[in-house]
Design a protein around this motif. Sequence first.
Motif, mmCIF file in Angstrom:
data_model
loop_
_atom_site.group_PDB
_atom_site.id
_atom_site.type_symbol
_atom_site.label_atom_id
_atom_site.label_comp_id
_atom_site.label_asym_id
_atom_site.label_seq_id
_atom_site.Cartn_x
_atom_site.Cartn_y
_atom_site.Cartn_z
ATOM 1 N N ALA A 1 -1.057 2.676 -0.272
ATOM 2 C CA ALA A 1 -1.049 2.714 -1.733
ATOM 3 C C ALA A 1 -1.786 3.965 -2.231
ATOM 4 N N GLY A 2 -2.850 4.329 -1.537
ATOM 5 C CA GLY A 2 -3.620 5.516 -1.928
ATOM 6 C C GLY A 2 -2.887 6.798 -1.659
ATOM 7 N N SER A 3 -2.096 6.835 -0.577
ATOM 8 C CA SER A 3 -1.378 8.061 -0.251
ATOM 9 C C SER A 3 -0.093 8.211 -1.043
ATOM 10 N N SER A 4 0.400 7.151 -1.635
ATOM 11 C CA SER A 4 1.663 7.256 -2.377
ATOM 12 C C SER A 4 1.486 8.000 -3.696
ATOM 13 N N GLY A 5 0.261 8.097 -4.171
ATOM 14 C CA GLY A 5 0.017 8.809 -5.420
ATOM 15 C C GLY A 5 -0.196 10.285 -5.232
ATOM 16 N N SER A 6 -0.217 10.765 -3.982
ATOM 17 C CA SER A 6 -0.468 12.184 -3.704
ATOM 18 C C SER A 6 0.740 13.033 -3.945
ATOM 19 N N ALA B 1 -6.881 -5.568 8.924
ATOM 20 C CA ALA B 1 -6.109 -4.382 9.301
ATOM 21 C C ALA B 1 -4.908 -4.210 8.373
ATOM 22 N N LEU B 2 -4.243 -5.302 8.046
ATOM 23 C CA LEU B 2 -3.102 -5.232 7.124
ATOM 24 C C LEU B 2 -3.552 -4.811 5.731
ATOM 25 N N LEU B 3 -4.678 -5.350 5.280
ATOM 26 C CA LEU B 3 -5.204 -4.961 3.964
ATOM 27 C C LEU B 3 -5.564 -3.484 3.939
ATOM 28 N N ASN B 4 -6.193 -3.006 5.015
ATOM 29 C CA ASN B 4 -6.564 -1.595 5.095
ATOM 30 C C ASN B 4 -5.339 -0.697 5.119
ATOM 31 N N SER B 5 -4.310 -1.093 5.857
ATOM 32 C CA SER B 5 -3.101 -0.257 5.903
ATOM 33 C C SER B 5 -2.395 -0.275 4.551
ATOM 34 N N LYS B 6 -2.445 -1.404 3.878
ATOM 35 C CA LYS B 6 -1.834 -1.508 2.546
ATOM 36 C C LYS B 6 -2.575 -0.614 1.555
ATOM 37 N N THR B 7 -3.905 -0.617 1.632
ATOM 38 C CA THR B 7 -4.726 0.199 0.749
ATOM 39 C C THR B 7 -4.479 1.683 1.014
ATOM 40 N N LYS B 8 -4.410 2.054 2.288
ATOM 41 C CA LYS B 8 -4.184 3.462 2.644
ATOM 42 C C LYS B 8 -2.809 3.930 2.176
ATOM 43 N N GLU C 1 9.525 -8.049 5.402
ATOM 44 C CA GLU C 1 9.791 -6.639 5.126
ATOM 45 C C GLU C 1 8.623 -5.892 4.506
ATOM 46 N N SER C 2 7.632 -6.616 4.032
ATOM 47 C CA SER C 2 6.521 -5.916 3.390
ATOM 48 C C SER C 2 5.185 -6.457 3.887
ATOM 49 N N THR C 3 4.193 -5.603 3.792
ATOM 50 C CA THR C 3 2.835 -6.002 4.157
ATOM 51 C C THR C 3 2.368 -7.141 3.259
ATOM 52 N N LYS C 4 2.753 -7.089 1.993
ATOM 53 C CA LYS C 4 2.359 -8.150 1.053
ATOM 54 C C LYS C 4 2.864 -9.509 1.543
#
Length: 130
Positions: A125-130, A116-123, A59-62
């Motif tokens: 995480a970065g957009s959730s703070g907006s 790719a999974l790490l990059n999508s996870k980072t993106k 269920e999660s990228t992690k």
Amino acid sequence: MQIRSFRDLRVWQGGIEIVQAIYAITGSFPRHELYGLSSQIERAAVSIPSNIAEGHARESTKEYLQHIPIAQASVAEVETQLEIAKRLGYISNDHCDALSSQLSQLGNQLYALRNALLNSKTKSAGSSGS
């Protein structure tokens, strides 16, 4: 192409091809290796696409990211066992080289999937703070 299931992933498909090739080769191993090297290499090969599928179904990228290194480790395990089989004279250099090349390509695909999974996870995480 949209990925709807793990079956759509080229890396999973490549893993399945490795399993088929391994089973074809281990069928010619000496009978006394049935519960030894044959079984070990087959289980390691099956672990590759199995972990890709299991990770994809999580269920999660992690959680997905936790399964990719297991698949990568299984690739290394199969490569090692192929080398052992070659040195014991169970497979030819050509068969070993061909499979090693497939395994190397699969390892690269797993590395790319991980990134790719790490990059999508980072993106995300970065957009959730907006």
